[in-house]
Motif scaffolding. Structure first.
Motif, PDB file in Angstrom:
ATOM      1  N   SER A  27      50.112  45.271  54.138  1.00  8.79           N
ATOM      2  CA  SER A  27      49.188  44.963  53.035  1.00  8.79           C
ATOM      3  C   SER A  27      49.382  43.535  52.560  1.00  8.79           C
ATOM      4  CB  SER A  27      49.371  45.952  51.879  1.00  8.79           C
ATOM      5  OG  SER A  27      50.572  45.699  51.184  1.00  8.79           O
ATOM      6  N   SER A  28      50.612  43.037  52.647  1.00 10.29           N
ATOM      7  CA  SER A  28      50.899  41.667  52.233  1.00 10.29           C
ATOM      8  C   SER A  28      50.640  40.678  53.377  1.00 10.29           C
ATOM      9  CB  SER A  28      52.352  41.584  51.762  1.00 10.29           C
ATOM     10  OG  SER A  28      52.701  40.269  51.430  1.00 10.29           O
ATOM     11  N   ASN A  29      51.070  41.035  54.585  1.00  8.63           N
ATOM     12  CA  ASN A  29      50.888  40.132  55.730  1.00  8.63           C
ATOM     13  C   ASN A  29      49.421  39.870  56.055  1.00  8.63           C
ATOM     14  OD1 ASN A  29      53.568  39.576  56.287  1.00  8.63           O
ATOM     15  ND2 ASN A  29      53.809  41.284  57.694  1.00  8.63           N
ATOM     16  N   TYR A  44      45.433  37.500  44.932  1.00  7.82           N
ATOM     17  CA  TYR A  44      44.403  36.810  45.713  1.00  7.82           C
ATOM     18  C   TYR A  44      43.820  35.645  44.928  1.00  7.82           C
ATOM     19  CZ  TYR A  44      44.416  40.417  49.271  1.00  7.82           C
ATOM     20  OH  TYR A  44      44.789  41.240  50.294  1.00  7.82           O
ATOM     21  N   ASN A  88      52.304  39.122  45.168  1.00  7.16           N
ATOM     22  CA  ASN A  88      50.999  39.264  45.821  1.00  7.16           C
ATOM     23  C   ASN A  88      49.841  39.108  44.839  1.00  7.16           C
ATOM     24  OD1 ASN A  88      51.738  40.247  48.699  1.00  7.16           O
ATOM     25  ND2 ASN A  88      52.993  41.526  47.358  1.00  7.16           N
ATOM     26  N   THR A  91      49.215  48.892  49.766  1.00  5.62           N
ATOM     27  CA  THR A  91      48.986  48.388  48.414  1.00  5.62           C
ATOM     28  C   THR A  91      49.392  49.447  47.390  1.00  5.62           C
ATOM     29  OG1 THR A  91      47.162  47.051  49.242  1.00  5.62           O
ATOM     30  CG2 THR A  91      47.239  47.412  46.863  1.00  5.62           C
ATOM     31  N   LEU A 126      53.221  49.849  47.022  1.00  9.12           N
ATOM     32  CA  LEU A 126      53.924  48.763  46.328  1.00  9.12           C
ATOM     33  C   LEU A 126      53.510  48.638  44.867  1.00  9.12           C
ATOM     34  CD1 LEU A 126      53.830  45.862  48.972  1.00  9.12           C
ATOM     35  CD2 LEU A 126      55.823  47.193  48.268  1.00  9.12           C
ATOM     36  N   SER A 127      52.525  49.431  44.457  1.00  9.32           N
ATOM     37  CA  SER A 127      51.988  49.249  43.103  1.00  9.32           C
ATOM     38  C   SER A 127      52.998  49.670  42.051  1.00  9.32           C
ATOM     39  CB  SER A 127      50.714  50.068  42.942  1.00  9.32           C
ATOM     40  OG  SER A 127      49.730  49.541  43.768  1.00  9.32           O
ATOM     41  N   SER A 128      52.878  49.016  40.903  1.00  5.14           N
ATOM     42  CA  SER A 128      53.818  49.295  39.823  1.00  5.14           C
ATOM     43  C   SER A 128      53.634  50.750  39.413  1.00  5.14           C
ATOM     44  CB  SER A 128      53.596  48.344  38.660  1.00  5.14           C
ATOM     45  OG  SER A 128      52.815  48.924  37.666  1.00  5.14           O
ATOM     46  N   SER A 147      56.755  42.540  59.159  1.00  3.15           N
ATOM     47  CA  SER A 147      57.775  41.547  59.515  1.00  3.15           C
ATOM     48  C   SER A 147      59.168  42.124  59.761  1.00  3.15           C
ATOM     49  CB  SER A 147      57.863  40.507  58.409  1.00  3.15           C
ATOM     50  OG  SER A 147      56.574  40.072  58.066  1.00  3.15           O
ATOM     51  N   ASP A 152      48.885  43.247  38.861  1.00  2.45           N
ATOM     52  CA  ASP A 152      50.068  43.931  39.381  1.00  2.45           C
ATOM     53  C   ASP A 152      50.451  43.162  40.640  1.00  2.45           C
ATOM     54  OD1 ASP A 152      51.946  45.512  40.534  1.00  2.45           O
ATOM     55  OD2 ASP A 152      50.718  47.326  40.627  1.00  2.45           O
ATOM     56  N   TYR A 157      58.243  52.932  48.119  1.00  5.25           N
ATOM     57  CA  TYR A 157      58.876  51.842  48.864  1.00  5.25           C
ATOM     58  C   TYR A 157      60.412  51.909  48.772  1.00  5.25           C
ATOM     59  CZ  TYR A 157      59.513  47.302  50.997  1.00  5.25           C
ATOM     60  OH  TYR A 157      59.896  46.286  51.832  1.00  5.25           O
ATOM     61  N   PRO A 171      47.279  29.979  50.144  1.00  8.97           N
ATOM     62  CA  PRO A 171      46.876  30.180  51.549  1.00  8.97           C
ATOM     63  C   PRO A 171      47.312  31.522  52.135  1.00  8.97           C
ATOM     64  CG  PRO A 171      48.002  28.060  51.248  1.00  8.97           C
ATOM     65  CD  PRO A 171      48.134  28.802  49.958  1.00  8.97           C
ATOM     66  N   LYS A 172      48.417  32.082  51.647  1.00 10.89           N
ATOM     67  CA  LYS A 172      48.873  33.359  52.190  1.00 10.89           C
ATOM     68  C   LYS A 172      48.405  34.520  51.315  1.00 10.89           C
ATOM     69  CE  LYS A 172      53.258  32.144  51.648  1.00 10.89           C
ATOM     70  NZ  LYS A 172      53.087  30.879  50.931  1.00 10.89           N
ATOM     71  N   ASN A 173      47.813  34.184  50.179  1.00 15.48           N
ATOM     72  CA  ASN A 173      47.506  35.176  49.148  1.00 15.48           C
ATOM     73  C   ASN A 173      48.745  35.929  48.670  1.00 15.48           C
ATOM     74  OD1 ASN A 173      44.764  34.659  48.556  1.00 15.48           O
ATOM     75  ND2 ASN A 173      44.163  35.668  50.451  1.00 15.48           N
ATOM     76  N   ALA A 189      47.038  39.773  53.905  1.00  9.97           N
ATOM     77  CA  ALA A 189      46.328  39.222  52.752  1.00  9.97           C
ATOM     78  C   ALA A 189      45.737  37.847  53.054  1.00  9.97           C
ATOM     79  CB  ALA A 189      47.277  39.131  51.552  1.00  9.97           C
ATOM     80  N   ARG A 190      46.363  37.121  53.971  1.00 11.04           N
ATOM     81  CA  ARG A 190      45.935  35.737  54.238  1.00 11.04           C
ATOM     82  C   ARG A 190      44.565  35.662  54.915  1.00 11.04           C
ATOM     83  NH1 ARG A 190      50.591  33.258  57.484  1.00 11.04           N
ATOM     84  NH2 ARG A 190      51.749  34.542  56.020  1.00 11.04           N
ATOM     85  N   ARG A 241      52.841  43.440  42.746  1.00 11.30           N
ATOM     86  CA  ARG A 241      53.418  44.183  43.874  1.00 11.30           C
ATOM     87  C   ARG A 241      54.561  43.407  44.545  1.00 11.30           C
ATOM     88  NH1 ARG A 241      49.353  44.045  47.345  1.00 11.30           N
ATOM     89  NH2 ARG A 241      47.896  42.997  45.937  1.00 11.30           N
ATOM     90  N   ARG A 271      58.057  38.557  47.542  1.00 12.33           N
ATOM     91  CA  ARG A 271      56.655  38.147  47.599  1.00 12.33           C
ATOM     92  C   ARG A 271      55.950  38.599  46.333  1.00 12.33           C
ATOM     93  NH1 ARG A 271      54.419  39.504  53.642  1.00 12.33           N
ATOM     94  NH2 ARG A 271      55.986  38.295  54.805  1.00 12.33           N
ATOM     95  N   ARG A 294      36.693  40.298  54.106  1.00 11.35           N
ATOM     96  CA  ARG A 294      37.696  41.298  54.495  1.00 11.35           C
ATOM     97  C   ARG A 294      37.026  42.616  54.864  1.00 11.35           C
ATOM     98  NH1 ARG A 294      42.880  40.184  53.439  1.00 11.35           N
ATOM     99  NH2 ARG A 294      43.507  42.204  52.588  1.00 11.35           N
ATOM    100  N   ALA A 310      53.272  48.815  53.701  1.00 16.21           N
ATOM    101  CA  ALA A 310      53.558  47.910  52.580  1.00 16.21           C
ATOM    102  C   ALA A 310      53.571  46.465  53.083  1.00 16.21           C
ATOM    103  CB  ALA A 310      54.893  48.271  51.938  1.00 16.21           C
ATOM    104  N   GLU A 311      54.294  46.236  54.172  1.00 11.78           N
ATOM    105  CA  GLU A 311      54.383  44.865  54.694  1.00 11.78           C
ATOM    106  C   GLU A 311      53.030  44.409  55.239  1.00 11.78           C
ATOM    107  OE1 GLU A 311      57.798  44.274  57.225  1.00 11.78           O
ATOM    108  OE2 GLU A 311      59.165  45.131  55.741  1.00 11.78           O
ATOM    109  N   TYR A 342      56.230  52.130  43.213  1.00  9.48           N
ATOM    110  CA  TYR A 342      57.204  51.409  44.049  1.00  9.48           C
ATOM    111  C   TYR A 342      58.475  52.235  44.271  1.00  9.48           C
ATOM    112  CZ  TYR A 342      60.109  47.478  45.596  1.00  9.48           C
ATOM    113  OH  TYR A 342      60.937  46.644  46.313  1.00  9.48           O
TER     114      TYR A 342
END
Lengths: 483, 472
Positions: free
Chosen positions: A313-315, B85, B83, A357, A360-362, A204, B266, A369, B90-92, A317-318, B268, B81, A341, A310-311, A365
């Motif tokens: 992995s989140s984008n 699942y 994150n 993923t 961004l993991s603890s 994004s 986690d 990132y 809907p966006k996870n 996810a849906r 994230r 965000r 998936r 990173a973005e 990060y």
């Protein structure tokens, strides 16, 4: 279809030709050419009826919008009501969009008629369009070579004369690089100048819609139609740029500088020649040329791929098969989501989801990132500093002309390195325009070369002055339809 | 003897904000009671290409809440965000806030004790999985997805189940007074998780346990008591508390292990790239402050200054509906406020309780309540007559109109009373003569006079006029 978009619009308006004839010619050209090229994933259902509507409106004496009846190709990550919108992924193989992206709505309002949806790397991840789940797109100049990517379908469609205009998206060079490899103009604006609403997200903070054309005036007309503020995109900017009016601004006295880090041994000889050519031509028009160093660009690719993945992995996810995406049935929803998936995403998507993923993991990060965001700021600062002295910066768009299919298939890192000239603009949010500026002969084939011009934030229009000046001075010599 | 353990409690409260549209799109929020998936749009469904746009009303309501909780709200705030699942997301990922929440560091006074508010932030709610009985599948309802939520977290400064209950009641009444949330636990519009540890007085904080699935203030209090006992027992036996997440079993009235710390996700967190950071300026804060309605604490003070009994003032200030009726009835009322309060908390509340009716759903007009009490104050109605009329006043009748219509008024006009006395005296001169010397004979006149006046005259007034006539 060798005519430009503006010529077509003019001919339709003056009734020299009907919009229906234009559309039929374009569809015929696709019919004859696309089996060889593979630019389109689907054709829209209503292009002919929209063309008839333009003719009917004209017959009633209505005033037509500026680009009425001109066919345009849409990258298949742009939502267009009722059209299959796959993002090049099996995940969305049968997904029909229920709404219009803002850019599509604006293109329609300008009278443009979407003729079809073009191929891309899955979810716009790649540099060659080879990551499409559905088909290969071939470079129209040499079909054994890639068209570039990720907007490879859009670039090939324009370069082969199937359409005069196309929309693409540019996350790290995905409009500029295929434009360069296919010998057309490709522009990515300042981040926020074109709405992202309805554009299937890759990363994004990097994504921008861009335009492709075979003439600077066409590209300006397209950008005038689709740019400007959109309340549905919170990252969109207020001020509306004026592209067409910038076409006549002289480049005399304009201060150009090559970015030092983009010169040298990494570039092919054709690229080096094209870099030299733009200097000679623009200096002839009264511009000056120097060189400037942006040291932070050394970390360009690393920072880009951390933020990008990173973005992503989140984008991404849906897409879990629960509501609309590819679904693999299983006894429980966790298994169903995992399987969906696993089946729905291709290799590159999986690779980037994993990398992102992880980044961004603890515990990681800060090392990845956060650091990438710092590099991003440094790169933006380096550019800002360079623009204190210079008006336009110059690099190759790609280190070489189009390469062969499969050349980097087993070496993702080498493939990522091919983005070295383009990704920094996305990190810094800067506008960039790739201009065809040369050819290079390889294995008996002529391959186009693109040069990238970069302007400061919000000075997008300046690039159109440069492109128009170069186009006029070189008599459109480098803006030919592929043979 | 090792001494008793005391609980240390922090609360995490979720409130649904009552906005017209969802937090990140123009989708309508009035889904309660509607069919599944009727309140959705492309964004709510998480369709490809959709982008969030922040609802200004949600921001304003969050700021108002923050100001009421004495929070710091000025400066920039940002969305992140979160994150994870799950099919109801809907966006996870959830769009929430992380290190720059919209409200920071406030406090609430509970019976003279200060309870610190760590933060309150905005986020979107998830949808809901529905599990039809015996069906081998679950269904998804996304009506609730994208509802604006405010999540507030307290410092671990609550000391008992009772204090937690009072605190929750106070948060609810603040939210209702501000009009930012219905704060209704039954509709899932107010939810609460409890963080609880125990220690011996003076010791450092113990290991905390989180308790979830608490669907009423009562279960919060019960869970705190249960956990205090459970953890104390473990420690007394020389055991150790592990940092687990527990669920509350409302039927069994006990907590159960949901997951251990190792099972923690986690999330994230990273900055939401689709929403630029938001700058909350002093100007915005001033604007919100100017719109703030009166808070329960301010109401309490005002009622006390009107001479209303403290216990009454407490319950009135905590209730938006009672205080709204009272404040409106107080307009132009010159008598003692307590007179109105007695009716409102007495007969009116009794009437509603008997019919399981809510005040705001009854047809009582505050002006009618005022009118009724004014009629009593003026002596026009007796208490007994007023109670009879209340039934109709609760149905929307105007007491003045009823009095006129039915000639119900107490007769207090001395001319009318004197005329009736004269009539009776003329008709029975013998008794009049007796009465002049024998006070007991007066009653033989009084009865017929009252009868002539239809029983509606003030007895004291009749006696006074009659006596003066007998003396004269």
């Amino acid at each position: 279809m060798s005519a430009t978009a503006l010529e077509l619009a003019h001919k339709i308006r003056s009734k020299e030709v009907s919009a229906l004839e234009v559309m039929e010619t374009a569809l015929e050209r696709i019919q004859n050419t696309d089996a060889r090229i593979g630019a389109f994933l689907s054709l829209t259902d209503d292009a002919l009826s929209r063309a008839r509507a333009v003719d009917a409106a004209l017959a009633r004496g209505e005033t037509l919008p500026p680009l009425a009846g001109v066919p345009i190709a849409l990258k298949d990550n742009l939502n267009f009501v009722g059209s299959l919108t796959t993002a090049g992924s099996k995940m969305l193989e049968r997904y029909r969009s229920p709404y219009n992206a803002t850019v599509v709505g604006r293109a329609l309002a300008a009278g443009l008629i979407p003729i079809g949806k073009t191929n891309l790397d899955e979810f716009a991840m790649g540099s060659t369009t080879e990551n499409s789940a559905f088909q290969k797109t071939h470079n129209p100049w040499d079909t054994t070579r890639v068209p570039g990517g990720t907007s490879g379908g859009s670039a090939a469609a324009v370069a082969s004369g199937m359409v005069p205009l196309a929309l693409g998206t540019d996350t790290g060079g995905s409009v500029r690089q295929p434009a360069a490899l296919c010998g057309i103009l490709g522009f990515k604006p300042t981040y926020g100048r074109i709405s992202r609403y309805g554009v299937i997200a890759t990363a994004s903070s990097l994504d921008q819609v861009g335009g492709m054309a075979r003439s600077t005036a066409d590209l300006a007309a397209l950008l005038d139609a689709i740019s400007g503020h959109d309340p549905l995109d919170s990252t969109s900017l207020e001020a509306k740029p004026q592209f067409t009016v910038a076409l006549n601004t002289s480049v005399s006295g304009m201060r150009f500088a090559y970015i030092k880090e983009a010169l040298g041994a990494g570039n092919s000889s054709g690229v080096a020649l094209a870099l030299e050519r733009v200097r000679v031509v623009l200096e002839g028009l009264g511009a000056t040329f120097s060189e400037v160093s942006l040291p932070s660009l050394a970390y360009n690719i690393a920072a880009y791929y951390i933020i990008n993945t990173a973005e992503i992995s989140s984008n991404l996810a849906r897409y879990d098969g629960m509501v609309y995406s590819h679904r693999s049935p299983a006894p429980d929803f966790n298994s169903s989501m995992s399987q969906s998936r696993g089946e729905g995403f291709g290799l590159e998507a999986k690779r980037r989801i994993l990398m992102g993923t992880y980044a961004l993991s603890s515990g990681y990060y800060d090392a990845f990132y956060s650091k990438a965001l710092k590099v991003r700021r440094l790169i933006a600062q380096d550019f800002a500093r360079a623009f204190e002295t210079f008006d336009v910066l110059v690099t190759p768009t790609s280190p070489s002309a189009a390469w062969k299919f499969g050349q980097f298939s087993n070496d993702p890192l080498a493939m990522y390195m091919m983005d070295v000239d383009t990704v920094s603009l996305n990190l810094a949010g800067l506008p960039g325009l790739s201009i065809p500026a040369g050819f290079e002969l390889q294995e008996g084939k002529t391959l186009p070369i693109g040069i990238q011009f970069i302007a400061p934030l919000l000075q997008d229009e300046r690039l159109f002055s440069v492109a128009q000046a170069f186009e006029t001075a070189t008599s459109s010599e480098f803006l030919k339809i592929a043979p | 003897m090792l001494g008793m353990f005391e609980p240390v409690i922090g609360l995490e409260i979720h409130l649904h904000l009552s906005t017209q549209s969802k937090i990140f799109s123009s989708c309508a929020t009035n889904y309660y009671g509607s069919e599944a998936n009727t309140h959705t749009d492309p964004l709510t469904l998480g369709l490809p290409g959709t982008l969030p746009t922040l609802n200004a009303e949600a921001v304003e309501k969050a700021l108002m809440f923050g100001l009421a909780l004495n929070c710091e709200v000025e400066g920039f705030t940002q969305f992140h965000r979160k994150n994870y699942y799950y099919p109801d997301a809907p966006k996870n990922y959830q769009i929430s806030q992380y290190d720059r929440p919209i409200c920071r560091e406030g406090f609430v006074m509970v019976d003279g004790e200060r309870i610190g508010i760590t933060r309150a932030h905005l986020e979107d709610d998830a949808g809901k999985l529905v599990h039809p009985g015996y069906a081998p599948y679950s269904l998804l309802d996304l009506n609730r997805a994208g509802m604006p939520l405010i999540e507030m977290v307290t410092e671990p400064e609550i000391k008992s189940a009772e204090q937690a209950r009072v605190f929750l009641g106070m948060i609810r009444s603040i939210a209702q007074a501000l009009g930012i949330s219905d704060a209704n636990p039954e509709e899932g519009k107010m939810r609460c998780d409890v963080n609880i540890s125990v220690r011996r007085p003076g010791e450092a904080l113990g290991t905390k346990v989180e308790v979830k699935n608490l669907n009423s203030f009562r279960s919060v209090a019960l869970a705190i008591e249960f956990e205090t006992a459970r953890q104390s027992k473990i420690l007394e036996g020389g055991g150790k508390i592990t940092q687990d997440t527990m669920g509350w079993d409302d039927g069994g009235q006990k907590t159960y292990l949901m997951r251990t710390k190792e099972g923690e996700a986690d999330y994230r967190y990273f900055p939401e790239p689709d929403l630029p950071p938001l700058m909350i300026t002093a100007e915005m804060v001033a604007k919100v402050r100017a719109k703030m309605p009166e808070l329960p604490a301010q109401k309490l003070e005002r009622y006390l200054s009107l001479g209303i009994k403290e216990s009454d003032a407490q319950s009135l200030s905590m209730s938006v509906s009672l205080s709204r009726v009272l404040d409106s009835a107080l307009q132009g009322y010159t008598g003692a406020g307590q007179n109105l309060v007695n009716w409102l908390l007495g007969d009116v509340s009794g009437y509603l309780a008997g019919r399981e009716l809510e005040l705001e759903k009854s047809k009582l007009e505050p002006a009618h309540l005022r009118g009724l009490v004014q009629l009593i104050d003026a002596g026009t109605l007796s208490g007994k007559m007023a109670k009879e009329l209340l039934l109709e006043v609760m149905e929307g009748a105007d007491p003045h109109a009823l009095v006129l219509e039915r000639g119900l008024a107490v007769i207090s006009d001395p001319v009318v009373i004197a005329a009736a006395i004269d009539e009776v005296m003329q008709a029975d001169p013998a008794t009049v003569e007796k009465a002049k010397t024998n006070p007991k004979a007066v009653n033989a006149l009084f009865g017929p006079i009252m009868k002539k006046l239809g029983g509606k005259a003030k007895p004291e007034l009749v006696r006074e006029i009659l006596n003066s006539k007998l003396e004269g």
